[in-house]
Design an enzyme around this catalytic site. Structure first.
Site, PDB file in Angstrom:
ATOM      1  N   LYS A 196      -0.516  27.374  19.395  1.00 35.86           N
ATOM      2  CA  LYS A 196      -1.605  26.778  20.171  1.00 35.86           C
ATOM      3  C   LYS A 196      -1.329  25.286  20.358  1.00 35.86           C
ATOM      4  O   LYS A 196      -0.815  24.639  19.432  1.00 35.86           O
ATOM      5  CB  LYS A 196      -2.933  26.951  19.412  1.00 35.86           C
ATOM      6  CG  LYS A 196      -4.089  26.185  20.032  1.00 35.86           C
ATOM      7  CD  LYS A 196      -5.405  26.336  19.299  1.00 35.86           C
ATOM      8  CE  LYS A 196      -6.443  25.445  19.991  1.00 35.86           C
ATOM      9  NZ  LYS A 196      -7.767  25.543  19.425  1.00 35.86           N
ATOM     10  N   GLU A 246     -18.546  17.579  18.510  1.00 40.01           N
ATOM     11  CA  GLU A 246     -17.755  18.008  17.341  1.00 40.01           C
ATOM     12  C   GLU A 246     -17.755  17.005  16.190  1.00 40.01           C
ATOM     13  O   GLU A 246     -17.334  15.862  16.338  1.00 40.01           O
ATOM     14  CB  GLU A 246     -16.307  18.255  17.784  1.00 40.01           C
ATOM     15  CG  GLU A 246     -15.459  18.821  16.656  1.00 40.01           C
ATOM     16  CD  GLU A 246     -14.053  19.210  17.103  1.00 40.01           C
ATOM     17  OE1 GLU A 246     -13.789  19.232  18.327  1.00 40.01           O
ATOM     18  OE2 GLU A 246     -13.229  19.470  16.221  1.00 40.01           O
ATOM     19  N   GLU A 282      -8.017  31.249  19.862  1.00 39.60           N
ATOM     20  CA  GLU A 282      -8.001  29.789  19.930  1.00 39.60           C
ATOM     21  C   GLU A 282      -8.907  29.220  18.832  1.00 39.60           C
ATOM     22  O   GLU A 282      -8.584  28.231  18.172  1.00 39.60           O
ATOM     23  CB  GLU A 282      -8.534  29.419  21.322  1.00 39.60           C
ATOM     24  CG  GLU A 282      -8.228  28.042  21.772  1.00 39.60           C
ATOM     25  CD  GLU A 282      -8.834  27.792  23.157  1.00 39.60           C
ATOM     26  OE1 GLU A 282      -8.847  28.714  24.001  1.00 39.60           O
ATOM     27  OE2 GLU A 282      -9.314  26.669  23.373  1.00 39.60           O
ATOM     28  N   GLU A 416     -11.792  24.361  33.224  1.00 36.89           N
ATOM     29  CA  GLU A 416     -12.481  24.037  31.966  1.00 36.89           C
ATOM     30  C   GLU A 416     -12.550  22.511  31.751  1.00 36.89           C
ATOM     31  O   GLU A 416     -13.584  21.977  31.361  1.00 36.89           O
ATOM     32  CB  GLU A 416     -11.744  24.695  30.805  1.00 36.89           C
ATOM     33  CG  GLU A 416     -12.414  24.437  29.463  1.00 36.89           C
ATOM     34  CD  GLU A 416     -11.737  25.191  28.324  1.00 36.89           C
ATOM     35  OE1 GLU A 416     -11.349  26.358  28.501  1.00 36.89           O
ATOM     36  OE2 GLU A 416     -11.607  24.582  27.244  1.00 36.89           O
TER      37      GLU A 416
HETATM   38  C1  LIG Z   1     -10.263  18.966  23.605  1.00 34.94           C
HETATM   39  C2  LIG Z   1     -11.529  19.119  23.987  1.00 34.94           C
HETATM   40  O1  LIG Z   1     -12.355  20.112  23.481  1.00 34.94           O
HETATM   41  C3  LIG Z   1     -12.027  20.800  22.288  1.00 34.94           C
HETATM   42  C4  LIG Z   1     -13.289  21.111  21.616  1.00 34.94           C
HETATM   43  C5  LIG Z   1     -14.021  22.226  21.944  1.00 34.94           C
HETATM   44  C6  LIG Z   1     -13.439  23.236  22.732  1.00 34.94           C
HETATM   45  C7  LIG Z   1     -12.122  23.167  23.106  1.00 34.94           C
HETATM   46  C8  LIG Z   1     -11.507  24.243  23.932  1.00 34.94           C
HETATM   47  O2  LIG Z   1     -12.131  25.297  24.125  1.00 34.94           O
HETATM   48  O3  LIG Z   1     -10.396  24.043  24.438  1.00 34.94           O
HETATM   49  C9  LIG Z   1     -11.241  22.066  22.636  1.00 34.94           C
HETATM   50  O4  LIG Z   1     -10.530  22.513  21.519  1.00 34.94           O
HETATM   51  C10 LIG Z   1     -12.167  18.210  24.953  1.00 34.94           C
HETATM   52  O5  LIG Z   1     -13.341  18.373  25.242  1.00 34.94           O
HETATM   53  O6  LIG Z   1     -11.487  17.292  25.430  1.00 34.94           O
END
Ligand SMILES: C=C(O[C@H]1C=CC=C(C(=O)O)[C@@H]1O)C(=O)O
Length: 431
Positions: A196, A246, A282, A416
């Protein structure tokens, strides 16, 4: 690094008093744009700081842990009984990567920069409290007392709402470059080099006139009550601000709370997210990593049995809450060293994912995705600086990223990141 150790005794004098009012951000009306800001609306935490009574900086990667450790020392002599709810009193953060070359835009934030504000105003119950800090020395107590009185006499009662109609922002970010980067990562994953990797991109935005940082903060907290809204201004006025969902670590004595946050979908996509194999993988990479990383620093660790869905305004995530009892002698610095960067912002295996980023990402993340927040004796709350921007005058550089695993598609990862950028674009006043 400025030395700061218990052996030296207190270096600052501080006093505090109650303050009428309900909103620390209202202080912008009398004290100007805060140098630091932190708010978590769901927890009813809000704090603003002005000026710098003390600054601690790391100038080399080897100093980072020592600087963080020093912030936990009791270096303040209080003239009044100190409130147990006092956040900080040190506020700041550090770069995602201490070893990568620094882009000019990020120079003033440095490798790690922590501020002890001169004036700190925070929410205490249903009212506010103010503390003033001054370096120890002749006359310091008088300085503290008179400044406290001055802040109390002039602190505005009223909450300042953002004003003005939404504006057209000029934005730029290269979709082909990001999609090519995702394809390269998927290839590396397919070849077994990685499991990942989280890829980030910058989005440049320009407004018709300089951004009003106080308005941006007010919008961020309003739109994102479940997030931590933050601001850290460098001496040249450049502001790093955002609203992140987070937490990296919340430490209270030996109690630690952290979380795995990874796996995302559009609002309304909660059921599909919960059932998505790609997002589950993930997410699980992050849970596994955190549990392993905490083993050497914790006496016990527990995690939610199943991820839940965390719904934000523009995006939903999978979230697993994780708690630990820290082992003897483990402080915030050791927790951060163990956890950062988690695979929610780096990847797995960690070193290979980080090398992939150095080689291919072509971006100085600066403080984006780094730990930011507050630290004090025995307590700290550091968040992962996501959904953030570096703001200077009428220009803002936004940062957004997405986790890539086997089966990720460049197009949906682009979408996204677009979704994740919406909160900050709206907060900047964009329509
Ligand atoms: C790296 C980011 O989100 C992280 C945190 C939540 C979900 C994430 C995702 O689903 O990719 C990422 O790991 C960002 O918002 O820049």
């Amino acid at each position: 690094m400025t030395p700061l150790s218990p052996a030296e005794g207190p270096r600052w004098v501080a006093g505090m008093m109650p303050l009428p009012g309900v909103d620390p951000l209202a202080g912008a009306g009398s004290l100007g744009v805060p140098s630091v800001y932190w708010e978590r609306p769901v927890a009813r935490e809000a704090v603003a700081g002005w000026g710098e009574a003390g600054v601690l900086e790391a100038h080399a990667p080897g100093e980072l842990a020592a600087v963080l450790g020093a912030l936990g020392h009791d270096s303040v002599r209080w003239l009044d009984a100190v409130s147990p709810q006092l956040p900080g009193p040190w506020f700041g953060g550090m770069r995602f990567s201490p070893t990568q070359p620094v882009d000019g835009e990020w120079r003033s934030h440095g490798l790690a920069r922590w501020t002890l504000p001169e004036v700190l105003v925070w929410r205490e119950g249903s009212a506010l409290a103010v503390a003033v800090f001054a370096p120890e020395g002749p006359g310091a107590e008088d300085v503290v007392r008179s400044r406290l009185e001055r802040v109390r006499a002039s602190f505005p009662q009223s909450y300042r709402h953002p004003v003005g109609a939404p504006v057209a922002l000029r934005t730029a970010s290269s979709r082909p470059d990001f999609e090519a980067l995702v394809d390269r990562a998927v290839e590396a994953i397919g070849a077994g080099q990685l499991h990942k990797v989280v890829l980030a991109r910058a989005l440049e935005a320009e407004g018709p006139e300089p951004f009003d940082v106080v308005d941006v903060l007010a919008r961020l907290r309003e739109q994102n009550p479940r997030c931590a809204t933050f601001l850290f201004r460098a001496p040249d006025g450049t502001g790093f601000l955002g609203a992140t969902p987070e937490t990296l670590c919340r430490v209270d004595g030996r109690r630690l709370e952290t979380e795995a946050l990874a796996g995302s979908a559009a609002p309304g996509g909660a059921d599909a997210l919960d059932a998505s194999d790609k997002d589950r993988r993930e997410h699980e990479a992050v849970v596994r990593y955190i549990l392993q990383a905490l083993t050497p620093v914790a006496a016990s660790v527990s995690a939610d049995a199943q991820p839940s869905v965390l719904a934000l305004k523009n995006v939903v995530h999978l979230r697993t809450g994780i708690r630990a009892e820290l082992a003897d002698g483990v402080d915030t610095a050791k927790v951060v060293t163990a956890l950062h960067p988690t695979p929610a912002v780096g990847g797995t295996p960690r070193e290979r994912a980080l090398s992939f980023l150095v080689e291919h990402e072509s971006l100085d993340r600066g403080w984006y995705a780094g730990p930011v927040g507050w630290v004090g004796p025995g307590r700290a709350h550091l968040v992962v600086a996501l959904r953030s921007a570096l703001v200077r005058g009428a220009k803002a550089r936004l940062f957004v990223g997405a986790g890539i695993v086997a089966g990720s598609s460049a197009e949906s990862e682009w979408r996204e990141t677009e979704m994740k950028s919406l909160a900050m674009l709206r907060a900047l006043g964009g329509r």
